[in-house]
Design a protein around this motif. Structure first.
Motif, short mmCIF file in Angstrom:
data_model
loop_
_atom_site.label_atom_id
_atom_site.label_comp_id
_atom_site.label_asym_id
_atom_site.label_seq_id
_atom_site.Cartn_x
_atom_site.Cartn_y
_atom_site.Cartn_z
N ALA A 205 0.83 -1.20 0.00
CA ALA A 205 0.00 0.00 0.00
C ALA A 205 0.86 1.25 0.00
CB ALA A 205 -0.93 0.00 1.22
N VAL A 206 1.93 1.23 0.75
CA VAL A 206 2.89 2.35 0.74
C VAL A 206 3.47 2.52 -0.65
CG1 VAL A 206 5.13 3.15 1.60
CG2 VAL A 206 3.46 2.17 3.19
N ALA A 207 3.81 1.41 -1.31
CA ALA A 207 4.38 1.47 -2.65
C ALA A 207 3.39 2.09 -3.63
CB ALA A 207 4.79 0.07 -3.10
N ARG A 208 2.11 1.63 -3.57
CA ARG A 208 1.10 2.16 -4.50
C ARG A 208 0.89 3.66 -4.27
NH1 ARG A 208 -1.39 -2.76 -3.26
NH2 ARG A 208 -2.72 -1.74 -1.69
N ALA A 209 0.83 4.06 -3.00
CA ALA A 209 0.60 5.48 -2.69
C ALA A 209 1.78 6.34 -3.19
CB ALA A 209 0.41 5.66 -1.19
N PHE A 210 2.98 5.83 -3.01
CA PHE A 210 4.16 6.61 -3.47
C PHE A 210 4.16 6.73 -4.98
CE2 PHE A 210 8.53 6.95 -4.96
CZ PHE A 210 8.94 8.09 -4.28
N ARG A 211 3.86 5.63 -5.68
CA ARG A 211 3.82 5.67 -7.15
C ARG A 211 2.80 6.71 -7.63
NH1 ARG A 211 5.73 2.29 -10.77
NH2 ARG A 211 6.93 0.44 -10.13
N ALA A 212 1.62 6.68 -7.04
CA ALA A 212 0.55 7.59 -7.49
C ALA A 212 0.93 9.05 -7.22
CB ALA A 212 -0.76 7.24 -6.78
N ARG A 213 1.46 9.31 -6.05
CA ARG A 213 1.80 10.69 -5.70
C ARG A 213 2.92 11.21 -6.59
NH1 ARG A 213 2.46 9.71 -0.82
NH2 ARG A 213 0.33 10.15 -0.17
N LEU A 214 3.92 10.38 -6.87
CA LEU A 214 5.05 10.80 -7.72
C LEU A 214 4.57 11.09 -9.13
CD1 LEU A 214 8.14 11.16 -7.53
CD2 LEU A 214 8.37 8.84 -8.42
N ALA A 215 3.65 10.27 -9.62
CA ALA A 215 3.13 10.49 -10.97
C ALA A 215 2.27 11.75 -11.03
CB ALA A 215 2.31 9.27 -11.40
N ASP A 216 1.44 11.96 -10.01
CA ASP A 216 0.57 13.13 -10.01
C ASP A 216 1.35 14.43 -9.86
OD1 ASP A 216 -1.58 11.48 -10.27
OD2 ASP A 216 -2.14 11.51 -8.13
N ASP A 217 2.32 14.44 -8.97
CA ASP A 217 3.02 15.69 -8.64
C ASP A 217 4.15 16.02 -9.61
OD1 ASP A 217 1.32 15.71 -6.53
OD2 ASP A 217 2.85 15.73 -4.95
N GLN A 218 4.84 14.99 -10.10
CA GLN A 218 6.04 15.25 -10.91
C GLN A 218 6.03 14.54 -12.26
OE1 GLN A 218 9.55 14.47 -8.59
NE2 GLN A 218 9.06 15.99 -7.03
N GLY A 219 5.02 13.72 -12.50
CA GLY A 219 4.96 13.02 -13.77
C GLY A 219 6.08 12.03 -13.95
N LEU A 220 6.58 11.43 -12.87
CA LEU A 220 7.73 10.54 -12.92
C LEU A 220 7.36 9.16 -12.41
CD1 LEU A 220 10.48 12.92 -11.44
CD2 LEU A 220 10.09 12.36 -13.86
N ASP A 221 8.18 8.17 -12.79
CA ASP A 221 8.09 6.83 -12.23
C ASP A 221 9.19 6.66 -11.18
OD1 ASP A 221 5.97 5.98 -13.86
OD2 ASP A 221 7.36 5.54 -15.52
N PRO A 222 8.98 5.74 -10.22
CA PRO A 222 10.03 5.51 -9.21
C PRO A 222 11.31 4.96 -9.84
CG PRO A 222 7.93 4.58 -8.51
CD PRO A 222 7.79 4.95 -9.96
N GLY A 223 12.40 5.03 -9.06
CA GLY A 223 13.69 4.57 -9.54
C GLY A 223 13.84 3.07 -9.47
N HIS A 224 15.02 2.61 -9.91
CA HIS A 224 15.28 1.17 -10.01
C HIS A 224 15.25 0.50 -8.64
CE1 HIS A 224 17.05 -2.58 -11.40
NE2 HIS A 224 17.98 -2.47 -10.46
N ALA A 225 15.84 1.15 -7.61
CA ALA A 225 15.89 0.53 -6.29
C ALA A 225 14.47 0.31 -5.75
CB ALA A 225 16.69 1.41 -5.34
N PHE A 226 13.58 1.27 -5.98
CA PHE A 226 12.20 1.15 -5.51
C PHE A 226 11.50 -0.01 -6.21
CE2 PHE A 226 7.70 1.97 -5.81
CZ PHE A 226 7.34 2.45 -4.56
N THR A 227 11.59 -0.07 -7.53
CA THR A 227 10.86 -1.11 -8.27
C THR A 227 11.41 -2.50 -7.95
OG1 THR A 227 12.34 -0.74 -10.17
CG2 THR A 227 10.26 0.43 -10.16
N THR A 228 12.73 -2.60 -7.73
CA THR A 228 13.31 -3.90 -7.36
C THR A 228 12.78 -4.37 -6.02
OG1 THR A 228 15.35 -3.39 -8.58
CG2 THR A 228 15.47 -5.11 -6.90
N LEU A 229 12.71 -3.44 -5.05
CA LEU A 229 12.17 -3.79 -3.73
C LEU A 229 10.69 -4.16 -3.83
CD1 LEU A 229 12.40 -3.97 -0.65
CD2 LEU A 229 11.98 -1.49 -0.56
N GLU A 230 9.95 -3.38 -4.60
CA GLU A 230 8.51 -3.65 -4.75
C GLU A 230 8.28 -5.04 -5.32
OE1 GLU A 230 4.73 -1.15 -6.50
OE2 GLU A 230 6.58 -1.24 -7.69
N GLN A 231 9.05 -5.41 -6.33
CA GLN A 231 8.90 -6.73 -6.94
C GLN A 231 9.27 -7.83 -5.96
OE1 GLN A 231 11.31 -6.41 -10.44
NE2 GLN A 231 9.91 -4.92 -11.42
#
Length: 854
Positions: A205-231
């Motif tokens: 849930a933390v991961a989903r919320a961070f992804r959504a907020r980053l996309a809404d505020d900055q139009g960006l995707d999370p970095g490699h370290a984040f996506t590796t941990l999420e997976q």
């Protein structure tokens, strides 16, 4: 408790725990800026720029003065008036250990691999930094300090997660992540803590919320370290990193630039050596390089990457003792606290036992010396230890050394442009100017670039102009958290008292370098002790060496050393140096030009070994020439007699060995310094010769009549002879042959009267030209041959070359092209050997005019 200053929250001064009133908001703004730049002298212009920015009020200077007065009043009430000091270049605040919370925060973080120390550092914060201060500089300073606070908390979380302490971290991480919702590393730490606590849905849930907020505020995707941990969380395979196999390396600079050769060398050699020392002067980038290298090599050492700051040069902190360092390293290696012995010997044994059979990379940063790290070295092969130090660690047997120098130009440009961007790329010459003023020192380059980056109104050229002011250059190269002067001060304080004194006195030397004899004169000691101190300063990277036996400064270190010397101390050192220079110069000139000994100024015997023959005399004069000239010029105001005596002593060497352009400032200074008529006459005539040799004949003879009057007034027959010769030159250039002949004859008589053979040779050469112009060629040959013999006998090769050229011209006028060419060729060889390009060019022109020889 004493006096205490705080900036990590409201800006306050307290005494014995009680807050002291009396500082208005503007006063606190000035105080806070001084504290952010503690131990760095700040000029009024710098303070005005910080408080009001580019549009200060007309009353800015008076407001700064009022603020300083108010701060002093409060400090006097606290019994700490000495903390705020006034210097020639401005104001400096010098808090003692334990008086400034920012110092304590920085010191605690220097042991940033110990979670308890990081918690202690974070506990110093009492809210938002600079909470009750409003000024132009505050927003940037607050952002930087807040970034450090967050980075410290993130490192704390990383360490405690590695130690399995995830349960008690969840609430802290949740609060920080909520306060900084776009900070990816906080989100990652919270996700890991939740998952380690068995709360996989909450972590996702933390991961989903961070992804959504980053996309809404900055139009960006999370970095490699984040996506590796999420997976990994989705796959359910995240677990605590095995004890002792984690990485405790600090952050690797994303804009690390240059050092390609050093990096290539170390990464290639890493498998062939167990210990590498990386030494260099303060600010040269040793830690950044060691950390960057360690990250590059991390994959080769799967059993752990460990780091400890030994704090040899940390403001307000004592060096970390080996026992405490081993406690940190053993914890990083996965040893529980209850297994770590209390004594140093026990910790050493356990450390070597733990590392036996493992491949671990250890970074020992900021070591004081070899003894500081000896107990921390792994006992078995397979691991790599990188040690950084401001001293050369020559006593670590088996270690390979890498001494880091300042940046080459290309690396400095890459770092500066990478930080500043397009503004720098558009002004490459101005960038190079800034880098030269920074001495290509990486810390100075980084600070200069950061200042420009955060000041969009500034241009590169404007920054260069600010850095060009020597008295405030070091103050310009500082920020709220670091500075070149502060780094140098830490190195300076580690020196023994006699080393510190010599370092200060070397800074007042106006020349480019020193040998042990000049250093001994400055310090008032003997050359053997001076050489020992110089070598120690060299090992401490407080001096540099480009050739054996001679020592010099990095330009910024010279500025720093000069700023430390007290006026009375500096005056005494320069007086001793002046005496050493004059005594040795008189001996050297006497050896090289024995015919002119009677014209040299009186001086006591040389202090120490002096040149014993013409070869060693010339070698000493060539080595010291720039220093002698610089010291003579500097002495004109305070020690005028030294300037005139030194200029007179060096005249035969500087003229005879074709150093006219270099010498001109000395003779200009001698004219200003001369007091009695004889010294004034000689100074004017020497200055005229230098102008004449450089082709400026109008200036050469401008003061000759006055020089003649002064010489006669003083009864100085030698100066009178020189003045008459100069007047003959004036008449010759004007085409008045009769007047020239008469002046030269009178000059020749006086030179012979005082026994000055060089002057006699010069006048004979001039008379030869007069006789030739009157078609008395036999007489011309006769006097020119006499001049040639005198020049040859006394080793005056420039005179020989000039006379040979004149003889060639006479032979050419007589139609003897062969003999003319022979004389031109001999003169050409001498001019080429002397490196005198005008003479060389003239002889080549004469030979070209004659055409090919038959």
């Amino acid at each position: 408790m004493g006096v205490r200053f705080t900036v990590l929250g409201p800006v306050e001064v307290t005494a014995d725990g009680t807050r002291l009133d009396g500082l208005a908001p503007r006063h606190r703004a000035v105080l806070a800026y001084l504290l952010l730049h503690a131990r760095i002298v700040l000029g009024r212009d710098r303070l005005i720029d910080a408080v009001w920015g580019p549009a200060p009020p007309e009353t800015a200077r008076s407001q700064i003065h009022a603020a300083v007065t108010a701060i002093r009043r409060v400090l006097r009430r606290a019994g700490a008036a000495e903390v705020l000091q006034t210097r020639d270049a401005g104001y400096v605040i010098v808090p003692q250990a334990g008086q400034l919370d920012l110092d304590e925060f920085t010191g605690a973080l220097s042991a940033a691999e110990d979670p308890q120390r990081i918690r202690a550092a974070l506990a110093l914060w009492r809210g938002e930094a600079l909470a009750d201060v409003s000024a132009d500089y505050v927003a940037d300073a607050r952002t930087r300090l807040t970034e450090r606070r967050l980075a410290a908390f993130e490192r704390l979380a990383e360490l405690e997660l590695a130690l399995g302490r995830h349960e008690h971290l969840i609430d802290e991480l949740s609060a920080q992540a909520a306060a900084h919702p776009l900070r990816e590393k906080l989100a990652c730490h919270l996700m890991r803590a939740l998952h380690l606590a068995g709360r996989q849905p909450d972590a996702l849930a933390v991961a989903r919320a961070f992804r959504a907020r980053l996309a809404d505020d900055q139009g960006l995707d999370p970095g490699h370290a984040f996506t590796t941990l999420e997976q990994a969380i989705l796959a359910g395979d995240t677990a605590p990193e095995p004890a002792g196999q984690g990485s405790f390396l600090p952050y690797d600079l994303p804009d690390f630039a240059g050092r390609g050769n050093e990096l290539g060398h170390l990464t290639h050699q890493a498998g062939q050596a167990a210990i590498y020392t990386i030494d260099g002067m303060a600010g040269v980038g040793k830690t950044a390089f060691a950390v960057h290298t360690a990250h590059r090599l991390a994959a080769r050492y799967p059993d752990g990457r460990l780091f400890v700051d030994l704090r040899a040069h940390t403001a307000g902190q004592p060096p970390l003792d080996p026992a405490a360092a081993l406690d940190i390293l053993l914890r990083q290696a996965g040893v529980p606290a209850d297994r770590i012995p209390a004594d140093l010997a026990g910790r050493c044994a356990l450390w070597r036992s733990e590392l036996a059979g493992r491949r671990v990379l250890v970074v020992l940063d900021n070591a004081a010396g070899a003894e500081h790290v000896r107990h921390l070295l792994p006992g078995a092969p397979g691991s790599l230890t990188l040690i950084t130090s401001r001293r050369r660690l020559t006593d670590l047997d088996g270690a390979r050394a890498l001494s880091m120098d300042v940046f080459p130009a290309a690396d400095a440009i890459a770092l500066f442009n990478g930080i500043v961007g397009e503004r720098a790329e558009r002004r490459p010459l101005a960038v190079l100017d800034v880098l030269q003023l920074c001495g290509f020192l990486p810390l100075a380059v980084r600070i200069a670039a950061a200042r420009l980056h955060h000041r969009p109104q500034w241009t590169v050229d404007y920054l260069a102009e600010r850095l060009r002011a020597e008295r405030r250059r070091l103050a310009e190269l500082s920020t709220a958290e670091r500075g070149v002067a502060a780094a140098f001060t830490l190195s300076y304080r580690q020196l023994a008292a006699d080393r510190r004194r010599t370092f200060r006195l070397l800074g007042v030397h106006p020349g480019r370098d020193v040998d042990p004899y000049a250093a001994a004169a400055l310090a008032g000691t003997d050359p053997y002790e001076a050489e020992e101190i110089l070598e120690d300063l060299l090992d401490a990277h407080m001096l540099i060496q480009h050739e054996p036996g001679r020592y010099t400064f990095h330009d910024l270190l010279r500025d720093h050393a000069r700023s430390l010397a007290e006026p009375e101390e500096a005056s005494g050192a320069l007086t001793r140096l002046a005496g050493h220079h004059l005594r040795t110069a008189v001996v050297a000139i006497g050896r090289l030009f024995p015919y002119s000994r009677h014209l040299l100024p009186a001086a006591p015997p040389a202090d120490g070994p002096a040149p014993e023959d013409p070869v060693s005399a010339l070698a000493w004069l060539d080595a010291e020439r720039a220093n002698l000239i610089a010291c003579g010029v500097q002495a004109a105001a305070d020690r005028p007699r030294h300037t005139t005596d030194l200029a007179a002593a060096l005249y035969a060497y500087l003229d005879g060995h074709i150093h006219h352009a270099e010498a001109l400032p000395l003779y200009d200074a001698a004219v200003r310094a001369a007091r009695d008529p004889s010294a004034q006459a000689q100074a004017l005539l020497n200055q005229g010769v230098m102008h004449a040799r450089l082709g400026d004949h109008d200036r050469a003879h401008l003061h000759t009549p006055r020089a003649l009057d002064l010489a006669r007034l003083a009864g100085d027959r030698h100066a009178e002879a020189r003045a008459l010769c100069s007047l003959g030159d004036v008449a010759w250039e004007a085409g008045d042959i009769d007047r020239a002949h008469a002046d030269y004859d009178r000059s020749l008589s006086l030179y012979r009267e005082v026994g000055e053979r060089r002057g006699e040779a010069i006048v004979l050469g001039n008379l030869g030209l007069v006789h030739s112009r009157r078609n008395r060629h036999d007489l011309a040959h006769q006097v020119l041959d006499q001049a040639l013999a005198l020049f040859h006998d006394h080793g005056i090769r420039a005179g020989e070359a000039t006379v040979l050229g004149n003889l060639g011209l006479i032979h050419e006028r007589q139609g003897d092209r062969v003999r003319a060419a022979d004389h031109f060729i001999r003169a050409l060889a001498l001019f080429q050997d002397l490196g005198y390009r005008p003479g060389e060019t003239a002889m080549l022109a004469h030979l070209g005019r004659l055409g090919p020889r038959r």
